[in-house]
Design a protein around this motif. Structure first.
Motif, PDB file in Angstrom:
ATOM      1  N   THR A   1     -13.307  92.818 -19.825  1.00 58.16           N
ATOM      2  CA  THR A   1     -14.618  94.097 -17.957  1.00 58.16           C
ATOM      3  C   THR A   1     -13.631  95.516 -18.880  1.00 58.16           C
ATOM      4  O   THR A   1     -14.095  96.512 -17.995  1.00 58.16           O
ATOM      5  CB  THR A   1     -13.346  93.991 -17.003  1.00 58.16           C
ATOM      6  OG1 THR A   1     -12.320  93.293 -16.979  1.00 58.16           O
ATOM      7  CG2 THR A   1     -14.111  92.122 -16.386  1.00 58.16           C
TER       8      THR A   1
ATOM      9  N   CYS B   1     -20.675  91.568 -16.486  1.00 58.73           N
ATOM     10  CA  CYS B   1     -21.353  89.738 -17.170  1.00 58.73           C
ATOM     11  C   CYS B   1     -21.514  90.090 -18.389  1.00 58.73           C
ATOM     12  O   CYS B   1     -21.149  91.073 -19.421  1.00 58.73           O
ATOM     13  CB  CYS B   1     -23.013  90.078 -16.342  1.00 58.73           C
ATOM     14  SG  CYS B   1     -24.065  90.767 -16.984  1.00 58.73           S
TER      15      CYS B   1
ATOM     16  N   ARG C   1     -18.775  85.697 -13.258  1.00 60.26           N
ATOM     17  CA  ARG C   1     -17.990  86.248 -14.678  1.00 60.26           C
ATOM     18  C   ARG C   1     -17.147  85.245 -15.247  1.00 60.26           C
ATOM     19  O   ARG C   1     -16.319  85.261 -16.413  1.00 60.26           O
ATOM     20  CB  ARG C   1     -16.689  86.507 -13.327  1.00 60.26           C
ATOM     21  CG  ARG C   1     -15.387  86.589 -13.615  1.00 60.26           C
ATOM     22  CD  ARG C   1     -14.119  86.758 -12.337  1.00 60.26           C
ATOM     23  NE  ARG C   1     -14.939  88.397 -12.745  1.00 60.26           N
ATOM     24  CZ  ARG C   1     -14.050  89.318 -12.325  1.00 60.26           C
ATOM     25  NH1 ARG C   1     -13.692  89.601 -13.738  1.00 60.26           N
ATOM     26  NH2 ARG C   1     -14.251  90.374 -12.285  1.00 60.26           N
TER      27      ARG C   1
END
Length: 488
Positions: free
Chosen positions: A469, A181, A395
């Motif tokens: 990520t 996040c 996301r």
């Protein structure tokens, strides 16, 4: 239509305090509960004096719940717990509105209550108890001790709720250990993180506050010092009988479930320490509620509070689903600091051996903090146990700023690879590329590709570098460590 319920006109039912209205702590801190605590302390002290032979109650005993000899050790037992209905020791037998009104005469509620108690004991044929009650004590002894008894039981209620909240947060953090996040700094997108780490940090703060409350709640002391904190009135009676005044006060503390203590009439750190611990719990809960309230906004959409019939609706806008649990917790977090400030101010102005107003100012603020914490903890436990997480929204929000959220990594990796030209450093070149991409010019990947030779950073490595990520740092490991350290 519901039948009207009879209530005193000046009763505080919590209509303007939805954070604590209707909770177990609201009931435990009511005026009637406080009156019962005052009576319980007086009754337990009379039992102590009777057991020691300092007061001869004869066959009549203390009176109340099956107590024939006055030497029982049943103690206070909470509001209404020390005597049956109709007993002089039962707070429901007294006109509390009248007592409250008459308390202005002496500056505290114990004085008129004690007068009514003595009259009730005589009316019940308990003349010896009427003469022996309050022996060697002063109003502050009874009131401070009753408040400590109340606080001790309230803390036990709070800790049960906090344990539920902590367990729910641990489960949530473990479940989302690796869920990416966006971290937010100063209200803006900062770096990638994990939702599990965010929750683990919530839990770490709440656990620290819980430890503090448990430590304070487990050592709440008896207050027993007599009129000026010298125990002179008690010593006047114990010395001729060969009794130890300290042993009697220690016995009282044991029966009430409090810590034995020397008089602390004007050393108010007991009260400020309790206030700090309660406010710390409220603050830790407020931080969690603040994050959750933000994340429930429709444009963010990352979290959803647990639903319940009748909760979260709007009288004018039926489409709304308000984060009511978070709102109420936040309201308590806004209120609690002012109550602590009153306790601190009162402690600093507690003059000589009996405060002239500072002590009195503590009472409503201490009860307010007990009630605020008592309203927050069950709501927090429910909030944490039923919180829904939308991983798609997490996301989406992480990807909103694109590769810009990893510019820290880009600057560290790419800048050293950019050849310096015409006095411009590699760092300045990367910064210019970032600025151009943010202003809507060349996208960042293309701008960086133009700066760095493929021989120094190939396309695959550059693409990996720009993936949010792939820049979570040690977030999962930090989550593990926070949970394991705190659990141990």
């Amino acid at each position: 239509m519901n039948q009207p319920v009879s209530q005193p006109d000046d009763a505080d039912l919590g209509l303007l305090a939805p954070v604590w209205a209707g909770t177990a702590v609201a009931r435990r801190t009511s005026d009637r509960a406080l009156a019962q605590d005052l009576l319980d302390v007086e009754r337990t002290w009379l039992q102590v004096c009777s057991t020691a032979g300092l007061v001869d109650l004869g066959a009549e005993g203390v009176g109340g719940r099956g107590d024939a000899g006055g030497d029982g050790a049943d103690g206070a037992g909470g509001a209404g717990g020390a005597a049956g209905a109709g007993s002089p020791w039962d707070a429901s037998a007294y006109d509390l509105v009248s007592i409250a009104q008459r308390s202005a005469g002496g500056g505290n509620p114990l004085i008129p209550l004690l007068g009514d108690l003595r009259s009730a004991l005589r009316a019940a044929g308990l003349d010896a108890a009427s003469r022996g009650v309050h022996l060697g004590a002063t109003s502050q002894d009874i009131i401070d001790t009753a408040l400590m008894v109340m606080a001790h039981e309230v803390v036990e209620l709070l800790l049960a709720d906090l344990d539920r909240a902590l367990a729910a947060l641990a489960t949530l953090a473990e479940r989302h250990r690796d869920t990416p996040c966006i971290a937010r700094s100063l209200g803006q997108h900062a770096l990638p993180t994990t939702f599990g780490l965010r929750v683990a940090q919530w839990r770490a703060g709440l656990l620290a506050a819980t430890h503090g409350l448990r430590r304070v709640g487990g050592s709440l002391p008896l207050q027993w010092g007599g009129a000026a904190g010298t125990l002179a009135g008690l010593e006047l009676r114990t010395a001729p009988a060969g009794l130890d005044a300290f042993a009697l006060s220690d016995d009282l503390a044991q029966r009430l479930g409090l810590a034995a203590s020397l008089p602390w009439h004007t050393r108010r750190q007991t009260v400020t320490g309790l206030g700090f611990a309660l406010a710390d719990v409220v603050a830790a809960a407020g931080k969690i509620a603040t994050d959750i309230a933000f994340a429930t906004r429709p444009e963010v959409g990352e979290l959803v509070e647990p639903s319940a019939p009748g909760r979260g609706g709007s009288s004018a806008m039926p489409h709304k689903r308000n984060p009511v649990l978070s709102i109420m917790i936040r309201s308590a977090a806004l209120d609690a600091p002012a109550q602590v400030a009153t306790l601190l101010t009162a402690a600093g102005l507690a003059d000589h051996e009996r405060p002239d107003g500072a002590w009195h100012a503590e009472w409503p603020s201490l009860r307010a903090l007990l009630r605020l914490a008592g309203g927050v903890t069950p709501k927090l436990a429910e909030l944490c146990s039923g919180l829904a997480v939308d991983e798609t929204a997490l996301r989406r929000n992480l990807e909103h700023s694109g590769a810009a959220v990893v510019t820290e990594r880009i600057m560290a990796v790419v800048a050293p690879l950019v050849p310096a030209t015409e006095g411009r450093t590699g760092k300045a070149a990367v910064q210019a590329a970032v600025d151009e991409s943010l202003s809507g010019g060349t996208d960042l990947a293309t701008a960086l590709r133009a700066l760095v030779p493929a021989s120094a950073l190939d396309d695959a490595a550059l693409d990996d570098l720009l993936q949010p990520t792939r820049y979570l740092g040690l977030a999962p490991q930090l989550t593990d460590r926070l949970l394991s350290q705190e659990n141990s």
